[in-house]
Design an enzyme around this catalytic site. Structure first.
Site: not given
Length: 463
Positions: A271, A237
């Site tokens: 993110c 990720e």
């Protein structure tokens, strides 16, 4: 055992918060041996009902220590306390989701009897743990990300070694301690800080590791993936530069409120933060006026105070980098709408840039700071083309009251999820969460992670 101390400091005022031992390779290897040993003894595997009991007791302990856990997040990670309290609640719910996942998990019957060779046979599958898990985590959600990686491993029945970010290891250690207090044998979950990057790489790439879970920068994640031992599975990720499109039909006050949160939450250190905002030229002036006012009203400062909206960046070097990128963008033609300054040594003012050059770093890379870039457009397809231009893709968003526009963006934007009339950073912990292209590999979300950490094992019976 050779150790040295990692001292943990507040990113806001540099107060020392605690310390942890940094471990050398022989010590890490011994811990891997312990994890592998408990996995290889199948008679001692933790049955589902025991895992459920351990995780249920863990949630009760987390609820008891809710305020303490939130304050720890705020102190070591710089997340405003109001958001740290939300993260703690989410983390508790994440453990509950792990419980629900394994309570309802099941294999399936395999329809093999359609061939002569399989006559008088039946086949079925069940789920088993994959093996030793190594999880490497990030600083920005120091409790909830650990829950996603570690609680999922415990639920799946896998022994796990977790390496938290060096900036925020105390929240991870707190969670591991609660698991142990709740009855998990120590060998099944170990929090480790490595002596240096070479030891961390040796841990990740060791052949005893069956599954590698990584949350962090793309350069590190892809590099480690290329070095994994044969057979080690992984989920990565990474980050992105989330695009958001603001159509001229959008409800501006509602959009401004949402985009302000999505762009400046945790000082932009998320993110999927709103980074690239494409605004129709017909509403750009009105929107920028409202957005500037909203950004300027945010309280920047001490993250441990409930009135704080935007806390510090995680390190002094990040403040310097963000400031440099903003100044370079202005030199290259961007218009500074607000912000663009440091606040003290560790904080950065919520910043809005209008029409930065497409070649500037703020347009090409993940800022990971409280900076939103606004670009005007006239054609929705032009906005989508520009939104899709970067080599990574994660979550995206569109604000519009037109269903046709919403569906057009959903169809054509490069993203694993498109939010309509909400910011790109929206997430609940049972939804799939997946970076595409350079932004990651695999699908996050508690139930998806639990499933990744298991194998589906088939049984064929001859009658």
């Amino acid at each position: 055992m050779t150790t040295s101390l990692l001292k943990v400091h507040s990113p806001y005022n540099q107060d020392e918060l605690g310390s942890m031992n940094k471990l050398d390779w022989p010590t890490i290897s011994e811990k891997l041996d312990q994890a592998l040993s408990v996995f290889q003894n199948r008679q001692k595997w933790l049955p589902v009902h025991e895992r459920v009991g351990i995780l249920e007791r863990t949630t009760r302990l987390m609820m008891k220590h809710h305020a303490k856990l939130a304050m720890q997040i705020s102190k070591e990670g710089g997340k405003p306390l109001k958001d740290a309290l939300v993260e703690t609640t989410r983390a508790i719910d994440g453990v509950r989701l792990a419980i629900e996942t394994i309570r309802t998990e099941a294999g399936h019957v395999v329809p093999i009897n359609s061939t002569v060779a399989a006559a008088n046979k039946i086949a079925m599958t069940q789920l088993e743990p994959i093996g030793v898990v190594v999880a490497v985590s990030a600083f920005n959600h120091p409790l909830n990300l650990i829950v996603h990686q570690v609680a999922s491993a415990v639920a799946a029945g896998c022994p796990v070694l977790v390496k938290p970010a060096n900036d925020t290891p105390l929240s991870c250690q707190n969670f591991v301690d609660l698991l142990i207090e709740a009855g998990l044998p120590k060998a099944w979950c170990q929090c480790v800080i490595t002596q240096d990057r070479s030891v961390a790489e040796a841990l990740v790439t060791d052949p005893r590791v069956a599954f590698f879970s990584f949350i962090g920068s793309a350069s590190v994640g892809w590099s480690l993936r290329s070095k994994l031992a044969a057979g080690t599975r992984c989920a990565l990720e990474h980050g992105g530069a989330a695009p958001v499109i603001l159509n001229d039909s959008a409800n501006l006050p509602s959009a401004v409120e949402s985009i302000t949160k999505g762009g400046f939450y945790h000082a932009g250190q998320v993110c999927v933060s709103v980074q690239r905002l494409y605004v129709h030229e017909n509403i750009a002036t009105d929107f920028l006026s409202l957005f500037k006012e909203s950004a300027n009203q945010l309280n920047v400062g001490d993250p441990t105070l409930l009135e704080t909206d935007v806390g510090p960046l995680i390190r002094l070097a990040e403040v310097t980098r963000v400031d440099r990128w903003v100044k370079e963008a202005i030199e290259q033609g961007a218009e500074l709408i607000c912000g663009g300054t440091t606040i003290g040594e560790q904080c950065y003012a919520p910043t809005i840039l209008l029409n930065p050059s497409v070649d500037s770093e703020v347009s090409q890379k993940e800022i990971f700071g409280p900076v939103v870039c606004v670009y005007t457009y006239s054609s929705i397809d032009d906005a989508i083309e520009r939104a899709n231009a970067l080599p990574f893709a994660f979550q995206a968003a569109v604000f519009t009251t037109e269903l046709e526009t919403a569906m057009h963006c959903y169809k054509h934007m490069n993203a694993s999820a498109v939010m309509v009339n909400d910011h790109s950073a929206f997430r609940v912990d049972n939804m799939p969460f997946a970076g595409l292209k350079q932004s990651g590999l695999g699908v996050g979300g508690i139930q998806h992670t639990v499933r990744d950490m298991q194998i589906e094992k088939m049984l064929v019976l001859s009658m």
